[in-house]
Motif scaffolding. Structure first.
Motif, PDB file in Angstrom:
ATOM      1  N   ILE A 197       6.839  -6.627  -1.000  1.00  0.00           N
ATOM      2  CA  ILE A 197       6.776  -5.884   0.269  1.00  0.00           C
ATOM      3  C   ILE A 197       6.743  -4.386   0.020  1.00  0.00           C
ATOM      4  O   ILE A 197       5.939  -3.658   0.627  1.00  0.00           O
ATOM      5  CB  ILE A 197       7.966  -6.261   1.167  1.00  0.00           C
ATOM      6  CG1 ILE A 197       7.846  -7.715   1.632  1.00  0.00           C
ATOM      7  CG2 ILE A 197       8.025  -5.336   2.390  1.00  0.00           C
ATOM      8  CD1 ILE A 197       9.034  -8.208   2.436  1.00  0.00           C
ATOM      9  N   VAL A 198       7.599  -3.896  -0.856  1.00  0.00           N
ATOM     10  CA  VAL A 198       7.657  -2.449  -1.068  1.00  0.00           C
ATOM     11  C   VAL A 198       6.375  -1.940  -1.735  1.00  0.00           C
ATOM     12  O   VAL A 198       5.879  -0.844  -1.407  1.00  0.00           O
ATOM     13  CB  VAL A 198       8.928  -2.063  -1.868  1.00  0.00           C
ATOM     14  CG1 VAL A 198       8.774  -2.289  -3.343  1.00  0.00           C
ATOM     15  CG2 VAL A 198       9.335  -0.633  -1.587  1.00  0.00           C
ATOM     16  N   CYS A 199       5.782  -2.738  -2.624  1.00  0.00           N
ATOM     17  CA  CYS A 199       4.505  -2.342  -3.221  1.00  0.00           C
ATOM     18  C   CYS A 199       3.389  -2.368  -2.183  1.00  0.00           C
ATOM     19  O   CYS A 199       2.503  -1.506  -2.181  1.00  0.00           O
ATOM     20  CB  CYS A 199       4.161  -3.268  -4.394  1.00  0.00           C
ATOM     21  SG  CYS A 199       5.138  -2.977  -5.887  1.00  0.00           S
ATOM     22  N   GLY A 200       3.441  -3.352  -1.291  1.00  0.00           N
ATOM     23  CA  GLY A 200       2.451  -3.399  -0.216  1.00  0.00           C
ATOM     24  C   GLY A 200       2.562  -2.194   0.703  1.00  0.00           C
ATOM     25  O   GLY A 200       1.543  -1.623   1.124  1.00  0.00           O
ATOM     26  N   MET A 201       3.788  -1.788   1.030  1.00  0.00           N
ATOM     27  CA  MET A 201       3.966  -0.605   1.864  1.00  0.00           C
ATOM     28  C   MET A 201       3.390   0.629   1.175  1.00  0.00           C
ATOM     29  O   MET A 201       2.758   1.479   1.828  1.00  0.00           O
ATOM     30  CB  MET A 201       5.449  -0.404   2.194  1.00  0.00           C
ATOM     31  CG  MET A 201       5.988  -1.388   3.211  1.00  0.00           C
ATOM     32  SD  MET A 201       7.626  -0.957   3.873  1.00  0.00           S
ATOM     33  CE  MET A 201       8.683  -1.315   2.477  1.00  0.00           C
ATOM     34  N   ALA A 202       3.593   0.738  -0.124  1.00  0.00           N
ATOM     35  CA  ALA A 202       3.045   1.878  -0.863  1.00  0.00           C
ATOM     36  C   ALA A 202       1.522   1.898  -0.782  1.00  0.00           C
ATOM     37  O   ALA A 202       0.904   2.955  -0.600  1.00  0.00           O
ATOM     38  CB  ALA A 202       3.501   1.821  -2.324  1.00  0.00           C
ATOM     39  N   GLU A 203       0.908   0.726  -0.873  1.00  0.00           N
ATOM     40  CA  GLU A 203      -0.550   0.667  -0.756  1.00  0.00           C
ATOM     41  C   GLU A 203      -0.989   1.059   0.654  1.00  0.00           C
ATOM     42  O   GLU A 203      -1.947   1.828   0.835  1.00  0.00           O
ATOM     43  CB  GLU A 203      -1.053  -0.733  -1.082  1.00  0.00           C
ATOM     44  CG  GLU A 203      -2.577  -0.843  -1.008  1.00  0.00           C
ATOM     45  CD  GLU A 203      -3.084  -2.252  -1.229  1.00  0.00           C
ATOM     46  OE1 GLU A 203      -4.312  -2.408  -1.400  1.00  0.00           O
ATOM     47  OE2 GLU A 203      -2.283  -3.199  -1.202  1.00  0.00           O
ATOM     48  N   GLY A 204      -0.294   0.531   1.658  1.00  0.00           N
ATOM     49  CA  GLY A 204      -0.646   0.863   3.039  1.00  0.00           C
ATOM     50  C   GLY A 204      -0.491   2.331   3.351  1.00  0.00           C
ATOM     51  O   GLY A 204      -1.205   2.875   4.206  1.00  0.00           O
ATOM     52  N   LEU A 205       0.420   2.986   2.651  1.00  0.00           N
ATOM     53  CA  LEU A 205       0.648   4.421   2.836  1.00  0.00           C
ATOM     54  C   LEU A 205      -0.249   5.279   1.946  1.00  0.00           C
ATOM     55  O   LEU A 205      -0.127   6.499   1.923  1.00  0.00           O
ATOM     56  CB  LEU A 205       2.117   4.748   2.556  1.00  0.00           C
ATOM     57  CG  LEU A 205       3.114   4.230   3.596  1.00  0.00           C
ATOM     58  CD1 LEU A 205       4.541   4.274   3.040  1.00  0.00           C
ATOM     59  CD2 LEU A 205       3.025   5.050   4.882  1.00  0.00           C
ATOM     60  N   HIS A 206      -1.122   4.622   1.155  1.00  0.00           N
ATOM     61  CA  HIS A 206      -2.103   5.286   0.304  1.00  0.00           C
ATOM     62  C   HIS A 206      -1.477   6.029  -0.875  1.00  0.00           C
ATOM     63  O   HIS A 206      -2.025   7.043  -1.346  1.00  0.00           O
ATOM     64  CB  HIS A 206      -2.986   6.242   1.125  1.00  0.00           C
ATOM     65  CG  HIS A 206      -3.720   5.565   2.235  1.00  0.00           C
ATOM     66  ND1 HIS A 206      -4.697   4.617   2.032  1.00  0.00           N
ATOM     67  CD2 HIS A 206      -3.588   5.691   3.595  1.00  0.00           C
ATOM     68  CE1 HIS A 206      -5.146   4.196   3.192  1.00  0.00           C
ATOM     69  NE2 HIS A 206      -4.489   4.820   4.161  1.00  0.00           N
ATOM     70  N   TYR A 207      -0.341   5.546  -1.365  1.00  0.00           N
ATOM     71  CA  TYR A 207       0.147   6.045  -2.640  1.00  0.00           C
ATOM     72  C   TYR A 207      -0.784   5.512  -3.735  1.00  0.00           C
ATOM     73  O   TYR A 207      -1.403   4.451  -3.588  1.00  0.00           O
ATOM     74  CB  TYR A 207       1.572   5.567  -2.900  1.00  0.00           C
ATOM     75  CG  TYR A 207       2.636   6.329  -2.137  1.00  0.00           C
ATOM     76  CD1 TYR A 207       3.297   7.407  -2.714  1.00  0.00           C
ATOM     77  CD2 TYR A 207       2.986   5.959  -0.839  1.00  0.00           C
ATOM     78  CE1 TYR A 207       4.274   8.109  -2.020  1.00  0.00           C
ATOM     79  CE2 TYR A 207       3.962   6.648  -0.131  1.00  0.00           C
ATOM     80  CZ  TYR A 207       4.599   7.727  -0.734  1.00  0.00           C
ATOM     81  OH  TYR A 207       5.568   8.415  -0.037  1.00  0.00           O
ATOM     82  N   GLY A 208      -0.833   6.213  -4.842  1.00  0.00           N
ATOM     83  CA  GLY A 208      -1.746   5.815  -5.911  1.00  0.00           C
ATOM     84  C   GLY A 208      -1.108   4.928  -6.960  1.00  0.00           C
ATOM     85  O   GLY A 208       0.050   4.527  -6.861  1.00  0.00           O
ATOM     86  N   ASP A 209      -1.897   4.642  -8.011  1.00  0.00           N
ATOM     87  CA  ASP A 209      -1.435   3.770  -9.091  1.00  0.00           C
ATOM     88  C   ASP A 209      -0.259   4.375  -9.851  1.00  0.00           C
ATOM     89  O   ASP A 209       0.609   3.644 -10.342  1.00  0.00           O
ATOM     90  CB  ASP A 209      -2.581   3.505 -10.072  1.00  0.00           C
ATOM     91  CG  ASP A 209      -3.683   2.656  -9.463  1.00  0.00           C
ATOM     92  OD1 ASP A 209      -3.421   2.005  -8.427  1.00  0.00           O
ATOM     93  OD2 ASP A 209      -4.804   2.645 -10.012  1.00  0.00           O
TER      94      ASP A 209
END
Length: 329
Positions: A197-209
Protein backbone atom coordinates in the motif's frame (compact mmCIF):
# COMPACT_ATOMS: atom_id res chain seq x y z
CA UNK A 1 -1.46 -36.65 0.34
CA UNK A 2 -3.95 -37.54 -2.41
CA UNK A 3 -6.95 -35.42 -1.34
CA UNK A 4 -7.48 -32.00 0.19
CA UNK A 5 -10.35 -29.62 0.96
CA UNK A 6 -9.91 -25.96 -0.02
CA UNK A 7 -12.06 -23.27 1.60
CA UNK A 8 -12.22 -20.01 -0.37
CA UNK A 9 -13.10 -18.90 -3.89
CA UNK A 10 -10.71 -16.02 -4.67
CA UNK A 11 -7.74 -15.78 -7.02
CA UNK A 12 -5.24 -17.17 -4.48
CA UNK A 13 -7.47 -20.16 -3.78
CA UNK A 14 -7.97 -20.70 -7.51
CA UNK A 15 -4.21 -20.68 -8.14
CA UNK A 16 -3.63 -23.19 -5.35
CA UNK A 17 -6.36 -25.47 -6.72
CA UNK A 18 -4.62 -25.30 -10.11
CA UNK A 19 -1.34 -26.51 -8.62
CA UNK A 20 -2.95 -29.28 -6.59
CA UNK A 21 -4.99 -30.69 -9.44
CA UNK A 22 -1.98 -30.59 -11.77
CA UNK A 23 -0.32 -32.89 -9.23
CA UNK A 24 -3.32 -35.25 -9.34
CA UNK A 25 -4.52 -34.21 -5.87
CA UNK A 26 -8.29 -34.63 -5.68
CA UNK A 27 -9.54 -31.24 -4.49
CA UNK A 28 -12.80 -30.68 -2.64
CA UNK A 29 -13.48 -26.98 -3.06
CA UNK A 30 -15.85 -24.79 -1.05
CA UNK A 31 -16.97 -21.60 -2.75
CA UNK A 32 -19.60 -19.38 -1.18
CA UNK A 33 -21.38 -18.42 -4.39
CA UNK A 34 -23.40 -21.11 -6.17
CA UNK A 35 -22.69 -19.40 -9.53
CA UNK A 36 -18.99 -20.08 -9.07
CA UNK A 37 -19.68 -23.71 -8.20
CA UNK A 38 -21.80 -24.23 -11.31
CA UNK A 39 -19.22 -22.62 -13.58
CA UNK A 40 -16.35 -24.69 -12.18
CA UNK A 41 -18.28 -27.95 -12.40
CA UNK A 42 -19.64 -27.19 -15.86
CA UNK A 43 -16.93 -25.13 -17.59
CA UNK A 44 -13.84 -25.70 -15.39
CA UNK A 45 -13.54 -21.92 -14.90
CA UNK A 46 -13.87 -19.68 -11.86
CA UNK A 47 -15.91 -16.85 -13.42
CA UNK A 48 -14.93 -14.26 -10.81
CA UNK A 49 -11.17 -14.80 -10.44
CA UNK A 50 -8.49 -15.84 -12.96
CA UNK A 51 -11.32 -16.47 -15.40
CA UNK A 52 -8.83 -17.04 -18.26
CA UNK A 53 -7.60 -20.18 -16.46
CA UNK A 54 -8.98 -23.58 -17.45
CA UNK A 55 -8.93 -25.95 -14.49
CA UNK A 56 -8.95 -29.74 -14.48
CA UNK A 57 -12.40 -30.26 -13.03
CA UNK A 58 -12.11 -34.04 -13.32
CA UNK A 59 -10.09 -33.74 -10.11
CA UNK A 60 -12.35 -31.12 -8.46
CA UNK A 61 -15.48 -31.54 -6.41
CA UNK A 62 -16.86 -28.01 -5.99
CA UNK A 63 -19.72 -27.20 -3.63
CA UNK A 64 -21.28 -24.32 -1.73
CA UNK A 65 -21.97 -26.68 1.20
CA UNK A 66 -19.16 -26.03 3.69
CA UNK A 67 -19.87 -28.97 6.00
CA UNK A 68 -19.76 -31.39 3.08
CA UNK A 69 -16.38 -30.10 1.85
CA UNK A 70 -14.83 -30.23 5.34
CA UNK A 71 -16.02 -33.80 5.84
CA UNK A 72 -14.48 -35.08 2.60
CA UNK A 73 -10.79 -34.67 3.50
CA UNK A 74 -8.33 -35.03 6.36
CA UNK A 75 -6.42 -31.93 5.22
CA UNK A 76 -8.18 -28.54 5.19
CA UNK A 77 -6.69 -25.49 3.45
CA UNK A 78 -8.14 -22.11 4.52
CA UNK A 79 -7.85 -19.41 1.83
CA UNK A 80 -10.45 -16.82 2.85
CA UNK A 81 -10.07 -13.13 3.74
CA UNK A 82 -9.46 -12.72 7.47
CA UNK A 83 -12.56 -10.52 7.72
CA UNK A 84 -14.68 -13.58 6.86
CA UNK A 85 -12.74 -16.18 8.81
CA UNK A 86 -14.85 -15.92 11.96
CA UNK A 87 -18.06 -16.58 10.03
CA UNK A 88 -16.52 -19.53 8.21
CA UNK A 89 -15.25 -21.04 11.45
CA UNK A 90 -18.60 -20.54 13.16
CA UNK A 91 -20.19 -22.70 10.46
CA UNK A 92 -17.83 -25.62 11.16
CA UNK A 93 -18.48 -27.73 14.29
CA UNK A 94 -15.28 -27.85 16.35
CA UNK A 95 -15.33 -31.63 16.48
CA UNK A 96 -15.14 -31.79 12.69
CA UNK A 97 -11.51 -30.56 12.71
CA UNK A 98 -10.38 -32.45 15.81
CA UNK A 99 -8.57 -35.16 13.82
CA UNK A 100 -7.62 -33.14 10.76
CA UNK A 101 -4.61 -31.18 9.57
CA UNK A 102 -5.10 -27.47 8.86
CA UNK A 103 -3.11 -25.34 6.41
CA UNK A 104 -3.46 -21.55 6.44
CA UNK A 105 -2.89 -19.32 3.41
CA UNK A 106 -4.27 -16.05 4.82
CA UNK A 107 -2.17 -12.87 5.00
CA UNK A 108 -4.03 -10.64 7.43
CA UNK A 109 -4.53 -10.61 11.18
CA UNK A 110 -7.93 -11.60 12.52
CA UNK A 111 -9.90 -9.00 14.49
CA UNK A 112 -10.91 -8.14 17.14
CA UNK A 113 -7.92 -9.69 18.92
CA UNK A 114 -5.45 -9.15 16.04
CA UNK A 115 -4.39 -12.78 16.06
CA UNK A 116 -2.37 -14.47 13.38
CA UNK A 117 -4.71 -16.61 11.25
CA UNK A 118 -2.98 -19.80 12.37
CA UNK A 119 -3.30 -18.73 16.02
CA UNK A 120 -6.98 -17.91 15.55
CA UNK A 121 -7.69 -21.31 14.01
CA UNK A 122 -5.66 -23.10 16.69
CA UNK A 123 -7.59 -21.36 19.45
CA UNK A 124 -11.00 -21.74 17.85
CA UNK A 125 -10.69 -25.44 16.98
CA UNK A 126 -8.31 -26.38 19.83
CA UNK A 127 -5.65 -27.60 17.40
CA UNK A 128 -2.28 -28.99 18.42
CA UNK A 129 0.87 -27.51 16.90
CA UNK A 130 1.55 -30.65 14.85
CA UNK A 131 -1.82 -30.25 13.09
CA UNK A 132 -0.95 -26.90 11.51
CA UNK A 133 1.08 -25.45 8.65
CA UNK A 134 1.10 -22.18 6.70
CA UNK A 135 1.80 -21.24 3.09
CA UNK A 136 3.86 -18.14 2.28
CA UNK A 137 5.07 -16.50 -0.92
CA UNK A 138 6.21 -14.72 -2.96
CA UNK A 139 3.32 -16.19 -4.94
CA UNK A 140 1.20 -13.90 -7.12
CA UNK A 141 -1.81 -15.91 -8.23
CA UNK A 142 -1.73 -14.40 -11.73
CA UNK A 143 1.80 -15.69 -12.33
CA UNK A 144 1.04 -19.15 -10.95
CA UNK A 145 -1.90 -19.28 -13.35
CA UNK A 146 0.55 -18.67 -16.21
CA UNK A 147 3.18 -21.16 -14.96
CA UNK A 148 5.74 -18.47 -14.14
CA UNK A 149 8.63 -19.67 -11.98
CA UNK A 150 7.61 -19.28 -8.33
CA UNK A 151 9.04 -20.08 -4.88
CA UNK A 152 6.67 -21.13 -2.10
CA UNK A 153 7.50 -21.64 1.58
CA UNK A 154 5.66 -24.16 3.74
CA UNK A 155 6.05 -23.56 7.47
CA UNK A 156 5.24 -25.55 10.55
CA UNK A 157 6.65 -27.68 13.36
CA UNK A 158 5.54 -31.00 11.84
CA UNK A 159 8.25 -31.51 9.25
CA UNK A 160 6.96 -34.99 8.38
CA UNK A 161 3.51 -33.62 7.48
CA UNK A 162 4.99 -30.74 5.49
CA UNK A 163 7.23 -33.13 3.59
CA UNK A 164 4.13 -35.06 2.51
CA UNK A 165 2.03 -32.07 1.49
CA UNK A 166 4.89 -30.31 -0.30
CA UNK A 167 4.68 -32.90 -3.08
CA UNK A 168 1.19 -31.62 -3.84
CA UNK A 169 2.48 -28.08 -4.45
CA UNK A 170 5.83 -28.69 -6.16
CA UNK A 171 6.09 -28.60 -9.95
CA UNK A 172 8.36 -27.61 -12.80
CA UNK A 173 7.50 -23.96 -12.14
CA UNK A 174 6.96 -24.15 -8.37
CA UNK A 175 9.85 -24.70 -5.95
CA UNK A 176 8.74 -25.48 -2.40
CA UNK A 177 10.97 -24.59 0.55
CA UNK A 178 10.55 -25.47 4.22
CA UNK A 179 10.81 -23.26 7.33
CA UNK A 180 9.94 -24.10 10.93
CA UNK A 181 9.38 -20.39 11.75
CA UNK A 182 5.60 -20.00 11.54
CA UNK A 183 5.57 -16.85 13.69
CA UNK A 184 8.18 -14.90 11.72
CA UNK A 185 7.06 -15.97 8.27
CA UNK A 186 3.38 -15.35 8.98
CA UNK A 187 4.03 -11.85 10.33
CA UNK A 188 6.30 -11.10 7.36
CA UNK A 189 3.52 -12.19 4.99
CA UNK A 190 1.10 -9.84 6.71
CA UNK A 191 3.46 -6.85 6.95
CA UNK A 192 4.23 -7.05 3.23
CA UNK A 193 0.63 -5.97 2.52
CA UNK A 194 1.32 -2.67 4.27
CA UNK A 195 4.46 -2.21 2.18
CA UNK A 196 2.42 -2.78 -0.97
CA UNK A 197 0.00 0.00 0.00
CA UNK A 198 2.69 2.51 0.93
CA UNK A 199 4.62 1.81 -2.29
CA UNK A 200 1.41 2.21 -4.27
CA UNK A 201 0.75 5.56 -2.61
CA UNK A 202 4.25 6.69 -3.55
CA UNK A 203 3.58 5.78 -7.17
CA UNK A 204 0.22 7.57 -7.14
CA UNK A 205 1.94 10.65 -5.75
CA UNK A 206 4.55 10.47 -8.56
CA UNK A 207 7.58 9.82 -6.39
CA UNK A 208 10.41 8.30 -8.40
CA UNK A 209 12.42 5.09 -8.25
CA UNK A 210 15.01 6.65 -5.94
CA UNK A 211 12.43 7.37 -3.26
CA UNK A 212 10.79 3.97 -3.80
CA UNK A 213 14.12 2.28 -3.10
CA UNK A 214 14.43 4.21 0.17
CA UNK A 215 10.88 3.20 1.12
CA UNK A 216 11.64 -0.49 0.59
CA UNK A 217 14.96 -0.26 2.46
CA UNK A 218 13.14 1.26 5.43
CA UNK A 219 10.43 -1.39 5.15
CA UNK A 220 13.06 -4.10 5.52
CA UNK A 221 14.34 -2.40 8.66
CA UNK A 222 10.81 -2.12 10.03
CA UNK A 223 10.14 -5.82 9.37
CA UNK A 224 13.35 -6.81 11.14
CA UNK A 225 12.48 -4.68 14.16
CA UNK A 226 8.95 -6.10 14.27
CA UNK A 227 10.10 -9.73 14.11
CA UNK A 228 12.77 -9.17 16.76
CA UNK A 229 10.28 -7.49 19.09
CA UNK A 230 7.80 -10.34 18.64
CA UNK A 231 10.41 -12.87 19.70
CA UNK A 232 10.76 -14.59 16.34
CA UNK A 233 13.92 -16.69 16.12
CA UNK A 234 17.02 -15.14 14.59
CA UNK A 235 16.50 -15.35 10.86
CA UNK A 236 18.34 -14.57 7.66
CA UNK A 237 16.05 -11.66 6.87
CA UNK A 238 17.40 -11.29 3.34
CA UNK A 239 16.16 -14.71 2.28
CA UNK A 240 13.20 -15.00 -0.09
CA UNK A 241 11.21 -16.66 2.71
CA UNK A 242 10.94 -13.29 4.47
CA UNK A 243 11.66 -10.62 1.88
CA UNK A 244 10.38 -12.24 -1.31
CA UNK A 245 6.74 -11.44 -0.61
CA UNK A 246 7.59 -7.92 0.58
CA UNK A 247 9.54 -7.08 -2.57
CA UNK A 248 7.08 -8.48 -5.08
CA UNK A 249 4.14 -6.81 -3.31
CA UNK A 250 5.96 -3.49 -3.27
CA UNK A 251 7.00 -3.55 -6.92
CA UNK A 252 4.64 -5.75 -8.93
CA UNK A 253 1.74 -4.52 -11.04
CA UNK A 254 -0.09 -7.71 -9.99
CA UNK A 255 -0.17 -6.52 -6.37
CA UNK A 256 -3.71 -5.63 -5.26
CA UNK A 257 -2.28 -3.75 -2.29
CA UNK A 258 -0.04 -1.66 -4.53
CA UNK A 259 -2.97 -0.85 -6.79
CA UNK A 260 -5.10 0.09 -3.78
CA UNK A 261 -2.32 2.38 -2.51
CA UNK A 262 -1.92 3.94 -5.96
CA UNK A 263 -5.57 4.99 -5.95
CA UNK A 264 -5.09 6.58 -2.52
CA UNK A 265 -2.03 8.45 -3.76
CA UNK A 266 -4.02 9.72 -6.72
CA UNK A 267 -6.47 11.34 -4.32
CA UNK A 268 -9.30 8.82 -4.14
CA UNK A 269 -10.87 8.28 -0.72
CA UNK A 270 -10.49 4.94 1.02
CA UNK A 271 -14.11 4.11 0.18
CA UNK A 272 -13.63 5.04 -3.48
CA UNK A 273 -10.39 3.06 -3.74
CA UNK A 274 -12.03 -0.03 -2.26
CA UNK A 275 -14.91 0.31 -4.73
CA UNK A 276 -12.51 0.67 -7.66
CA UNK A 277 -10.63 -2.47 -6.57
CA UNK A 278 -13.67 -4.73 -6.76
CA UNK A 279 -11.83 -7.23 -4.54
CA UNK A 280 -10.20 -7.31 -1.13
CA UNK A 281 -6.85 -5.60 -0.64
CA UNK A 282 -5.49 -7.58 2.28
CA UNK A 283 -3.46 -4.66 3.55
CA UNK A 284 -6.56 -2.70 4.54
CA UNK A 285 -7.30 -5.07 7.42
CA UNK A 286 -3.66 -6.05 7.95
CA UNK A 287 -2.73 -2.42 8.69
CA UNK A 288 -5.30 -2.13 11.47
CA UNK A 289 -4.27 -5.41 13.09
CA UNK A 290 -0.56 -4.70 12.88
CA UNK A 291 -0.99 -1.18 14.23
CA UNK A 292 -2.62 -2.55 17.38
CA UNK A 293 0.20 -5.07 17.81
CA UNK A 294 2.93 -2.50 17.19
CA UNK A 295 1.35 -0.02 19.60
CA UNK A 296 1.29 -2.65 22.34
CA UNK A 297 5.00 -3.26 21.74
CA UNK A 298 5.83 0.47 21.83
CA UNK A 299 7.48 0.41 18.40
CA UNK A 300 7.95 3.34 16.02
CA UNK A 301 7.35 2.11 12.45
CA UNK A 302 6.84 5.18 10.22
CA UNK A 303 5.66 3.29 7.11
CA UNK A 304 3.01 1.39 9.04
CA UNK A 305 1.92 4.53 10.92
CA UNK A 306 1.65 6.52 7.69
CA UNK A 307 -0.51 3.83 6.09
CA UNK A 308 -2.73 3.60 9.17
CA UNK A 309 -3.36 7.36 9.29
CA UNK A 310 -4.35 7.42 5.61
CA UNK A 311 -6.64 4.39 5.90
CA UNK A 312 -8.26 4.94 9.28
CA UNK A 313 -7.75 8.61 10.21
CA UNK A 314 -8.57 9.62 6.62
CA UNK A 315 -5.53 11.83 6.31
CA UNK A 316 -4.48 12.91 2.82
CA UNK A 317 -1.69 10.74 1.41
CA UNK A 318 0.16 13.80 0.07
CA UNK A 319 0.33 15.37 3.55
CA UNK A 320 1.35 12.12 5.24
CA UNK A 321 4.16 11.56 2.76
CA UNK A 322 5.60 15.01 3.43
CA UNK A 323 5.85 13.93 7.07
CA UNK A 324 7.19 10.50 6.10
CA UNK A 325 9.99 12.12 4.10
CA UNK A 326 11.40 13.47 7.37
CA UNK A 327 11.02 10.18 9.26
CA UNK A 328 12.86 7.78 6.96
CA UNK A 329 16.51 7.67 5.97
Amino acid sequence: MNEISVIGGGSWATALVKILTENSIHTNWYLRRSEQVRSINRDAVNPDYLSFLKLDNTKIYASDQLDEIVARSKVILFVVPSAHLDKVCAAIPKKDLAEKFVITAIKETVCPDNLLPSAYLARYFELEDFQQAIIAGPCHAEEIARNKKTYMTLCGPNESFISKISKGFASSYMQVNYSPDMLGVEYAAIYKNVVGIVCGMAEGLHYGDNFMAVLVANAIDELGLLLHSLGAPDVRLGSSTYLGDLLVTGYSAHSRNRTFGKYLGQGYSVFEARQLMGMVAEGYFATRGLMATVSSLGLNLPLLQTTYRVLYNHMAAIDEFKLLERNIK
